[in-house]
Design an enzyme around this catalytic site. Structure first.
Site, PDB file in Angstrom:
ATOM      1  N   THR A  83     -10.617   8.074  -0.585  1.00  0.00           N
ATOM      2  CA  THR A  83     -10.401   6.649  -0.370  1.00  0.00           C
ATOM      3  C   THR A  83     -11.507   5.890  -1.075  1.00  0.00           C
ATOM      4  O   THR A  83     -12.643   6.373  -1.150  1.00  0.00           O
ATOM      5  CB  THR A  83     -10.409   6.295   1.125  1.00  0.00           C
ATOM      6  OG1 THR A  83     -10.590   4.882   1.294  1.00  0.00           O
ATOM      7  CG2 THR A  83     -11.515   7.000   1.866  1.00  0.00           C
ATOM      8  N   CYS A 196      -8.034   1.250  -5.259  1.00  0.00           N
ATOM      9  CA  CYS A 196      -7.437   1.727  -4.014  1.00  0.00           C
ATOM     10  C   CYS A 196      -6.374   2.731  -4.415  1.00  0.00           C
ATOM     11  O   CYS A 196      -5.533   2.439  -5.286  1.00  0.00           O
ATOM     12  CB  CYS A 196      -6.835   0.569  -3.224  1.00  0.00           C
ATOM     13  SG  CYS A 196      -6.065   1.084  -1.672  1.00  0.00           S
TER      14      CYS A 196
END
Length: 237
Positions: A83, A196
């Site tokens: 992430t 992202c």
């Protein structure tokens, strides 16, 4: 090959992309039936997302540090956090293990610098775009970062949390992201970071007038490079 430890679950779509890319790149490099030696621990994204909203970054860092420790005990030789946003707590994770932590921002910055760029746009969650952990680390590599103005930051963030992390890929959101990317290029961004993992499900190079830097793929390639490096190179990573 060293064993790669993956901290996943933020979201599971993101983790699936990491696993897919990691094994596709392993096969590309090694051929045949090769796949990456890896072990993954999956956290509950609902818990992490609540900590993000509450600003409970210390709690989130402790939880992910615990996950990293469990990966090391399971035999991981290096740690990858699947992430962008939670690299806000990278120091807590890195401090909890004795094996290398492959930092996504460092890997992405090196790729941008190698392309000769000094100013890039950044798309990601509101936390990634507005908090300084990402941009400050980029500045350490000599790279300036532009983020969208409001209301576009809210748009980018909401598409991630209300659509992409729930498995929805909407054509209207793709068009909106294309507009935001064009706006960043118009302000002087020489490239754009897809900061992202889930964003890569929506847009790619064909959607941008400037080079796109897929932070997920770059991170995967950096991790695999370390996993396959000679012993001396790995020790100094």
């Amino acid at each position: 090959m060293r064993t790669i430890g993956l901290i996943g679950g933020m979201s599971w779509e993101s983790s699936a992309e990491y696993y897919r890319m990691l094994n596709e790149e392993t096969r590309r490099r090694l051929g045949g039936h090769h796949c990456a030696k890896s072990v993954m621990v999956t956290v509950d994204f609902a818990e992490i997302e609540a900590m993000q909203r509450d600003g409970a970054w210390d709690r989130a860092g402790a939880l992910l540090a615990q996950a990293a420790g469990s990966l090391e005990r399971a035999g991981a030789d290096l740690i990858v956090l699947c992430t962008n946003t939670m690299h806000q707590v990278a120091d807590a994770i890195e401090g909890a293990v004795n094996v290398p932590f492959v930092h996504l921002v460092d890997a992405t910055a090196r790729r941008i610098a190698a392309a000769g760029l000094t100013t890039v746009g950044l798309l990601g969650t509101r936390f990634t775009m507005e908090m300084d952990f990402y941009r400050a680390r980029m500045r350490g590599h000599g790279i300036d970062v532009l983020v969208p103005d409001e209301p576009d930051r809210t748009l980018v963030h909401d598409v991630i949390y209300q659509e992409l992390t729930l498995g929805r890929v909407e054509p209207a959101s793709r068009e909106a992201y294309r507009r935001v990317i064009a706006g960043l290029a118009g302000r002087g961004a020489q490239g754009v970071i897809l900061g992202c993992t889930e964003i890569t499900l929506l847009v790619g190079q064909d959607d941008s007038p400037v080079p796109v830097f897929d932070s997920t793929r770059i991170h995967v390639e950096a991790a695999l490079g370390l996993a396959l490096a000679p012993d001396e190179a790995a020790r100094t990573a």
